[in-house]
Every structure is written in C-alpha cells, then in structure tokens.
Design a protein around this motif. Structure first.
Motif, PDB file in Angstrom:
ATOM      1  N   ARG A 131       0.831  -1.209   0.000  1.00 23.70           N
ATOM      2  CA  ARG A 131       0.000   0.000   0.000  1.00 23.70           C
ATOM      3  C   ARG A 131       0.864   1.257   0.000  1.00 23.70           C
ATOM      4  NH1 ARG A 131      -5.074   0.874   0.948  1.00 23.70           N
ATOM      5  NH2 ARG A 131      -4.621   2.653   2.289  1.00 23.70           N
ATOM      6  N   ASN A 132       1.999   1.195   0.672  1.00 27.94           N
ATOM      7  CA  ASN A 132       2.902   2.342   0.689  1.00 27.94           C
ATOM      8  C   ASN A 132       3.452   2.627  -0.705  1.00 27.94           C
ATOM      9  OD1 ASN A 132       4.387   4.388   2.212  1.00 27.94           O
ATOM     10  ND2 ASN A 132       6.200   3.174   1.744  1.00 27.94           N
ATOM     11  N   ARG A 134       1.879   1.784  -3.546  1.00 23.64           N
ATOM     12  CA  ARG A 134       0.761   2.221  -4.374  1.00 23.64           C
ATOM     13  C   ARG A 134       0.364   3.662  -4.059  1.00 23.64           C
ATOM     14  NH1 ARG A 134      -2.945  -0.978  -2.576  1.00 23.64           N
ATOM     15  NH2 ARG A 134      -2.337  -2.728  -3.886  1.00 23.64           N
ATOM     16  N   LYS A 135       0.341   4.014  -2.769  1.00 21.19           N
ATOM     17  CA  LYS A 135      -0.059   5.357  -2.359  1.00 21.19           C
ATOM     18  C   LYS A 135       1.110   6.341  -2.335  1.00 21.19           C
ATOM     19  CE  LYS A 135      -4.373   4.342  -1.478  1.00 21.19           C
ATOM     20  NZ  LYS A 135      -5.504   4.978  -2.208  1.00 21.19           N
TER      21      LYS A 135
END
Length: 462
Positions: A131-132, A134-135
């Motif tokens: 997620r890090n 992707r974001k």
C-alpha cells in the motif's frame, strides 16, 4: 532479532467454529443464484465492479428469509460484515451494513475466518509495504504507525518484505482494472477485520481464554471412560457444603441484619418511607462527620460491609495510612474502577495500575506472592475487566486478616458513635426533671405565682 508478543486475532485462542459454520450456511444460501441476493455489475467511479450487491438488498433478503424486523436484519448484516463475509466497496473504515445503495461484495471463501489462517506480522508488513508503494508514501495515520513499528521490529528481513511487496504490486498491475479493484478491496477488508484501527471493536476479539475447546470432537472409547471416572472421583472428593449448613448461615445472617433493615425493624428517629421526616437520611449520609451506632455496628459484620460504606472506607484508609500500608486499599479501589469502568479506558487503566502498583520500582508497590504476580502480569498482555482478580483477592484477604481486626479495635477505643435524636431529647427531659426535683424550693416565688394565677382568673358570668 527482536521478539515481540503481538495480540493474535486468530481463532485458536477462542474457537467459535460452531458460530462460523452457521454463518457460512447463511452465506451459501445468500449466494444461491436462484434464491439468494441478486447481484449485478455496478459502476464505482469509472470502474465497473462485477457481482456487486447493495446494503438494502442484503437487509431485505435477511428480513424476508428469517421473518424478522428490519432492525434485526440490519444487526445480522452488520455481524456478517464485521466477521468479514461481506466487505464494503466504498467505506472501508466502518464494518457495518448500510441499508441503502452502498455497494458490497461477498468475500471469497479463501478469506473466510473459518479457514483459520494465522494472522502473522510478516504478511501484514507486506500488505502495508504494498500500500505504501501504491499510495506513494501516503498511508492513514494508524497504518503509518503500524508500518513504522513493523519496520523497526523486522529490520533484519525488511529487504525480503519490500521485495515481496514489489512483486505483488507488479502482479496486480497486470490484472484487469475491475479485478484489481476487487482484489484490493478484498485484501483491505481482510486486514481491517484482523488488524482493526485503534479504538474500534473487533469481532475477532477472543476475550478470556477457554480451558476447554468447545469445538473439539468428542472422544469415545476406553480412554474417554477413564477420563470420566477420574473426573467423577475428583468431584466426589471435592468438599461440599451441606444444605443444613447453608440454611443455618442464611438464618444467622438474617438474624444479625434484622434490626438494621428499616423494613423489618423500627427505624430511628422515624421511617422515611412512612413519614416525611428525612432525619434518617441526614444521619446516614455517605460522608457524615459522626456515624451512627447502627452504622458502625454494621462495619463489624464483615470486611465487605466496611468497604461498601464510604464513611467506613475513609476511616479504614486513614488507619492504613498510619500503618504505612495505604497502597493496599488504593490497589483494591483501582481494581474496582477497572472492573466497573468504561470499556474505552480499560486498557489505559490496566497499564496505569501496572505502572503504579506492580512494576519493579513502582511508587506504590504492593506485596503479593510470586505466583499471583506471574499470573497477573501475564494476563495484562491481553487486558480485560477481570485481569486483576487474582491480585485483588490476595490483597483483599491480606487486609481482612491483618488490618481489619486492628481497625475495629481502634474504632472501639477511640470512637463513640452518635446517639439517636429521640434518645437525646429524652435524656434532656430527664435531666431537667432531675434538676427540678433536686434543687431548693423558694416558697415566696411559689406563693407569688399562685397569687398571679388567681388574679388572672376572670370573674364568673351572672
């Protein structure tokens, strides 16, 4: 290597497979193509999500299928979402069912709680790292804290975690956009259930550990019979209280407390439930300066009576302070506050009690045996309302056997309880009568009073 004790939200601590099997039966019926909840492609922003359902359809289907009210159906749907069998496509933070057009999907059976997959920190670290990526470093506050903590604790294998996250992110980009959105929502819902944000209640919280697995298969044969025989023998050897002894204790308690019950015995100065006189309430206020004789007498019945009375507890606290053992009562009161306090402050209060009374070098360290300390400290890793019961019982018995008797002796020597107002008035009248009879009599004053009374008498009417 850093060893970390993490609270596991898995199923092995408190198995609830019987409940989950019933939920899975409901889920299979809801996904039936003919009689289940109707699903259809729904557009989410610019992506079309296949097999999506609305919260309104779920609540309506549950209400019709089980013939229940809409509120009950909503509660049952919320439970399905909280367990992770249905996941939201829009509001991921709140695991509730919304009875409107909010979009949901059925979770794939791979992520069902009954699979009992171990929820490990390595998998969660890979998920956060993905997620890090992707974001681009923009995570939610609690996720960022978890990410930093895992990075610190797993620094020895962080390169492996980042490599796995990059591979999964690269494989996800090769999927179609709808499939990628669905998989992201599935994975996020799984981790929201098993790693909930701080301050939220988790449906996977196992609570107290069970001594017996209720889902274990029943064992039959000679070994089972031997175990039953041993258990029966131990039960027979266990001491029992005869009914006559129990009835005798109840009669003794009733006789002792009979005159202290305003409904069973005359109440001095008057019964406030019968009359409008509130003197009884004023004499028995929580923090009255001088307690009544009846109130002090109740403190001698048991140690529990003394602690249940605020005035008696204040006197006991003052006595313990003189004996330099006030931390015992303070610890007992802190345990009561934890037991009957709010659930939101439970963890904070448990940690505060540990730092104040149980930790090494604590400012108000209490003296308990090593076994009780070990059980208490182990239970504080997963705090609940009754985690301090063993230590509280130990301190209670210590105060009861040691300090309680000396407190009663000190009260008997120093305190003289207040007397009932009726008795005070009767004593005043008796004192005035005694003074009148014992003092000298002045004849001139008596004759003058009689003459004055004769003058005041009006003449008779003719």
């Amino acid at each position: 290597m850093t060893i970390r004790n993490v609270r596991d939200h898995g199923q092995r601590f408190r198995p609830r497979m019987a409940c989950l099997k019933k939920v899975e039966a409901v889920m299979l019926e809801m996904q039936d193509p003919k009689t289940g909840v109707k699903s259809q492609p729904q557009k989410l922003v610019i992506t079309t999500i296949p097999h999506a359902i609305t919260g309104e359809d779920v609540v309506t289907w549950l209400a019709n299928r089980y013939t229940i009210e809409a509120e009950e159906a909503w509660a049952l749907g919320t439970m399905l979402v909280a367990f992770g069998y249905i996941y939201p496509l829009q509001d991921h933070k709140r695991l509730v069912i919304k009875p409107d057009t909010a979009l949901y999907r059925f979770q794939t059976p791979y992520f069902w709680p009954a699979q009992q997959w171990p929820v490990e920190d390595t998998d969660y670290a890979i998920y956060l790292a993905k997620r890090n990526i992707r974001k681009k470093g923009v995570l939610e506050m609690h996720e960022q804290e978890q990410y930093n903590g895992l990075h610190k604790w797993m620094n020895h294998k962080w390169d492996f975690i980042v490599m796995q996250a990059k591979e999964q992110y690269r494989a996800g980009k090769e999927r179609k956009k709808p499939d990628r959105a669905v998989f992201d929502c599935q994975e996020r819902a799984y981790w929201v259930v098993h790693r909930p944000p701080p301050g939220t209640v988790s449906a996977m919280d196992y609570g107290l550990e069970r001594m017996v697995d209720p889902n274990a298969e029943e064992v039959t044969g000679q070994s089972c019979v031997c175990v039953c025989m041993i258990f029966t023998q131990q039960s027979i050897m266990r001491p029992r209280v005869k009914s006559s002894v129990s009835i005798g204790a109840l009669v003794k308690y009733s006789v002792t407390c009979n005159k202290h019950d305003p409904f069973l015995a005359p109440c001095l100065p008057s019964n406030p439930w019968v009359t409008d006189d509130v003197t009884y309430w004023l004499l028995n206020m929580a923090n009255v300066d001088i307690p009544t004789k009846m109130r002090v007498e109740r403190w001698t019945f048991s140690f529990g009576e003394l602690l249940s009375d605020p005035r008696g507890r204040d006197d006991f606290r003052l006595f313990l302070k003189k004996e330099f053992s006030g931390e015992n009562l303070a610890f007992w009161e802190a345990c009561e506050d934890l037991k009957w306090g709010t659930a939101a402050t439970m963890n904070e209060k448990a940690q505060q009690v540990y730092k104040t009374f149980l930790a090494r070098g604590a400012p108000r360290w209490i003296n308990i045996d090593g076994k009780t300390m070990e059980v208490t400290v182990k239970g504080l890793k997963h705090p609940h309302r009754y985690v301090l019961d063993a230590a509280q019982t130990h301190i209670f018995m210590l105060m009861k056997k040691d300090s309680y008797g000396r407190t009663l002796e000190a009260n008997a020597r120093k305190r003289r309880p207040s007397i009932s107002p009726i008795i005070v008035r009767q004593q005043e009248k008796e004192e005035r009568a005694r003074m009148a009879t014992s003092g000298p009599v002045d004849i001139t004053q008596v004759m003058s009073k009689l003459s004055n009374k004769g003058k005041e008498v009006p003449p008779p009417k003719k």
